[in-house]
Design an enzyme around this catalytic site. Structure first.
Site, PDB file in Angstrom:
ATOM      1  N   ASP A 253       0.866  -1.166   0.000  1.00  0.00           N
ATOM      2  CA  ASP A 253      -0.085   0.058  -0.042  1.00  0.00           C
ATOM      3  C   ASP A 253       0.826   1.160   0.035  1.00  0.00           C
ATOM      4  O   ASP A 253       1.632   1.289   0.558  1.00  0.00           O
ATOM      5  CB  ASP A 253      -0.959   0.066   1.293  1.00  0.00           C
TER       6      ASP A 253
ATOM      7  N   GLU B 294       1.158  -0.415  -4.996  1.00  0.00           N
ATOM      8  CA  GLU B 294       0.302   0.752  -5.355  1.00  0.00           C
ATOM      9  C   GLU B 294       1.272   1.907  -5.999  1.00  0.00           C
ATOM     10  O   GLU B 294       1.626   2.479  -5.012  1.00  0.00           O
ATOM     11  CB  GLU B 294      -0.603   1.183  -4.106  1.00  0.00           C
TER      12      GLU B 294
HETATM   13  C1  GLC Z   1      -4.170   3.262  -0.530  1.00  0.00           C
HETATM   14  C2  GLC Z   1      -5.409   2.397  -0.455  1.00  0.00           C
HETATM   15  C3  GLC Z   1      -6.547   3.500   0.176  1.00  0.00           C
HETATM   16  C4  GLC Z   1      -6.208   3.681   1.561  1.00  0.00           C
HETATM   17  C5  GLC Z   1      -4.807   4.462   1.698  1.00  0.00           C
HETATM   18  C6  GLC Z   1      -4.267   4.933   3.113  1.00  0.00           C
HETATM   19  O1  GLC Z   1      -4.092   4.258  -1.140  1.00  0.00           O
HETATM   20  O2  GLC Z   1      -5.589   1.906  -1.531  1.00  0.00           O
HETATM   21  O3  GLC Z   1      -7.575   2.814   0.076  1.00  0.00           O
HETATM   22  O4  GLC Z   1      -7.029   4.824   2.019  1.00  0.00           O
HETATM   23  O5  GLC Z   1      -3.569   3.865   0.929  1.00  0.00           O
HETATM   24  O6  GLC Z   1      -3.769   3.654   3.546  1.00  0.00           O
END
Ligand code: GLC
Length: 562
Positions: free
Chosen positions: A231, A291
């Site tokens: 993440d 991500e």
């Molecule tokens: C990432 C996740 C999102 C979350 C953020 C904080 O972007 O995909 O859903 O709110 O991280 O953890």
């Protein structure tokens, strides 16, 4: 012109697929040296919304287990489950209070083991979501950290004095609409949080943090998970001198001045941390998906690492933001394909408006959804789907601010309604709550669930679901779709995107009409023979695949023999 699918050929593909999946667990590397994750289609599951086994209105692990046969028939190879660990659920699981347990709302470790074992029987791998940048403010590390300046975990987070006038240490802003600093009266210092105040950033410069995080991945690898989706990786490090970010023109969705986040995002140290996580992953033959929000392909490329020693699968999160057109897609795919890494295509997820709604023109919505599937699922690379994408689930935004569950939606209302709309319950049937729960679903099901659901679409060979199934079966069965090189055709055509995926003595031809007009495409591609594989709204001329008539948003796939 009648829309048709080439059902006979599809059945041949299905039989071959079943024969293949009856065998042992897929080998880690194929004959061409490709690891399993390069062939795989991943399927993102938002566990709150997938299937509710105990009717409390929130999905759970046993719910997922009960739907494994559905996933198998769909043709996915791995599921990525978004965070299901203990959490106060301020950010619906992205605020983790214990990395090595499960939230009772979702089930027990025994339920997880059962899910894992049942998935394995079906050759479906399990990928978990690792929230590497921050914990919950209820994590025991943070509770200790905030208890005193001398606590054992004090330096596990980022604490600083405020400025002399009592203002926060610098001008950094949380991406969720507030300052990125929260004052804590107990120890009279501020702590840093890029996301909600309930999500304090870990201090990755502290070797003890690094070790604890690496050990967490080991804990789950030993339990059988095949990898992680990492993440928010670009937020892992901050400038230790805490320099102010430069202000740039314009305002954000909260009405704040825009800033160039050069001192708290994408710092070079991120790559050191990723190399460390990768080393551990390699001990277990695991895969790391990132991500990775980037502004262009060359920035994305950096996440593979100079020696392919960082993320195997950094997500291309650029594609979903591009204007819907043959020209932009052709350019983007060419750039991705020649960048040197293994591409990872994604068109929708739990943070962005669902693809069905984003691409819809109001008249050909289902045709467009099928076209997008035929496009990104036939490219060279790994595909990551999002639950319900295969049904044409639409966004169902909250109707009023009081209905909003996602805190960011409350903060940015009405300019942005938050992310509830893309997280609604999976649509299994046309019945009550779309068959998701007998209780009250945590988010409402949209009226379109009556037509766009598994039970209804399974009966229609032309549905979005059946198109996805056919495409995934072809991906498994046609070596050229897995191994084949990508070659773009008809490069001047502004409406129709056409390409070949070629491997050994055959090619898969893909022709996609991105316009709302009927198109006639002439192809100068020699072949000793061809066989039509799958199409929607397509008709061939007397010279076969060399002249293709496509209805608005129609597509055509064939196998050509050299
Ligand atoms: C990432 C996740 C999102 C979350 C953020 C904080 O972007 O995909 O859903 O709110 O991280 O953890």
């Amino acid at each position: 012109m009648r829309r048709y699918l080439n059902v006979a050929i599809f059945l041949v593909a299905c039989v071959a697929l079943l024969a293949q999946s009856a065998g042992a667990q897929e080998k880690a590397v194929d004959a061409e040296g490709h690891p399993w994750w390069q062939h795989a289609v991943f399927y993102e599951i938002y566990p709150r919304s997938f299937a509710d086994s105990n009717n409390d209105g929130v999905g759970d692990l046993n719910g997922i287990t009960s739907k494994l046969d559905y996933l198998k028939t769909l043709g996915v190879d791995a599921m990525w489950i978004t965070p299901c660990f203990p959490s106060p659920q301020v950010d619906f699981g992205y605020d983790v209070s214990d990395y090595e347990a499960l939230d009772p709302m979702y089930g027990t470790l025994a339920d997880f083991d059962k899910l894992s074992a049942e998935a394995k029987k079906r050759n479906i791998r399990v990928i978990l979501d690792f929230v590497v940048n921050h914990t919950s403010d209820q994590h025991k590390w943070f509770l200790d950290s905030k208890s005193s300046r001398a606590s054992a975990h004090r330096d596990w987070y980022i604490w600083r004095d405020g400025k002399a006038d009592g203002q926060p240490p610098n001008n950094w802003l949380s991406t969720f609409g507030l300052s990125a600093w929260k004052y804590d009266p107990t120890t009279k210092q501020y702590y840093y949080h890029y996301f909600y105040p309930e999500q304090p950033d870990l201090n990755w410069r502290n070797p003890a943090v690094e070790k604890a995080m690496f050990d967490t991945t080991r804990f789950w690898y030993k339990r059988g998970v095949s990898g992680f989706r990492l993440d928010a990786v670009d937020t892992l490090f901050e400038d230790p001198a805490l320099k102010d970010n430069p202000i740039v023109p314009g305002k954000d969705k909260f009405g704040r001045p825009n800033m160039d986040e050069k001192y708290n995002k994408k710092l070079p140290e991120v790559h050191t941390a990723l190399k460390g996580l990768r080393k551990v992953a390699d001990e277990y033959n695991a895969v790391l998906i990132g991500e990775t929000w980037t502004s262009d392909v060359s920035q994305l490329k950096e996440y593979y690492g100079d020696h392919n020693d960082e993320l195997q699968l950094p997500m291309d999160l650029l594609l979903n933001g591009l204007p819907f057109s043959a020209g932009t897609y052709r350019k983007h795919v060419q750039a991705m394909d020649s960048a040197g890494g293994w591409p990872v295509y994604v068109i929708t997820n739990h943070d962005i408006t669902r693809s069905y709604t984003r691409y819809a023109d109001g008249r050909h919505n289902d045709e467009i959804a099928k076209l997008m599937a035929a496009f990104y699922l036939t490219l060279r690379g790994t595909a990551i789907m999002y639950y319900g994408e295969e049904l044409g689930m639409e966004n169902n935004d909250p109707k009023s601010r009081d209905d909003v569950q996602d805190p960011v939606g409350k903060l940015s209302w009405p300019a942005d309604k938050g992310r509830d709309g893309e997280r609604t319950p999976m649509q299994w049937t046309d019945g009550k709550n779309a068959g998701f729960t007998e209780g009250k679903p945590w988010l409402p099901v949209p009226p379109s669930a009556r037509t766009h659901n598994v039970a209804t679409e399974e009966k229609d060979p032309h549905s979005i679901l059946e198109t996805y199934r056919s495409l995934l079966a072809l991906r498994h069965h046609q070596p050229a779709l897995i191994e084949g090189d990508y070659d773009s055709l008809n490069n001047d055509d502004a409406n129709v995107l056409a390409y070949l995926r070629s491997y050994k003595n055959e090619s898969i031809l893909v022709v996609l009409n991105f316009s709302n007009k009927t198109q006639e495409t002439k192809l100068d591609v020699p072949a000793a023979g061809y066989i039509s594989l799958l199409s929607s709204g397509a008709k061939l001329g007397p010279d076969g695949y060399k002249t293709i008539f496509l209805e608005p948003f129609g597509f055509y796939l064939a196998r050509l023999r050299k």
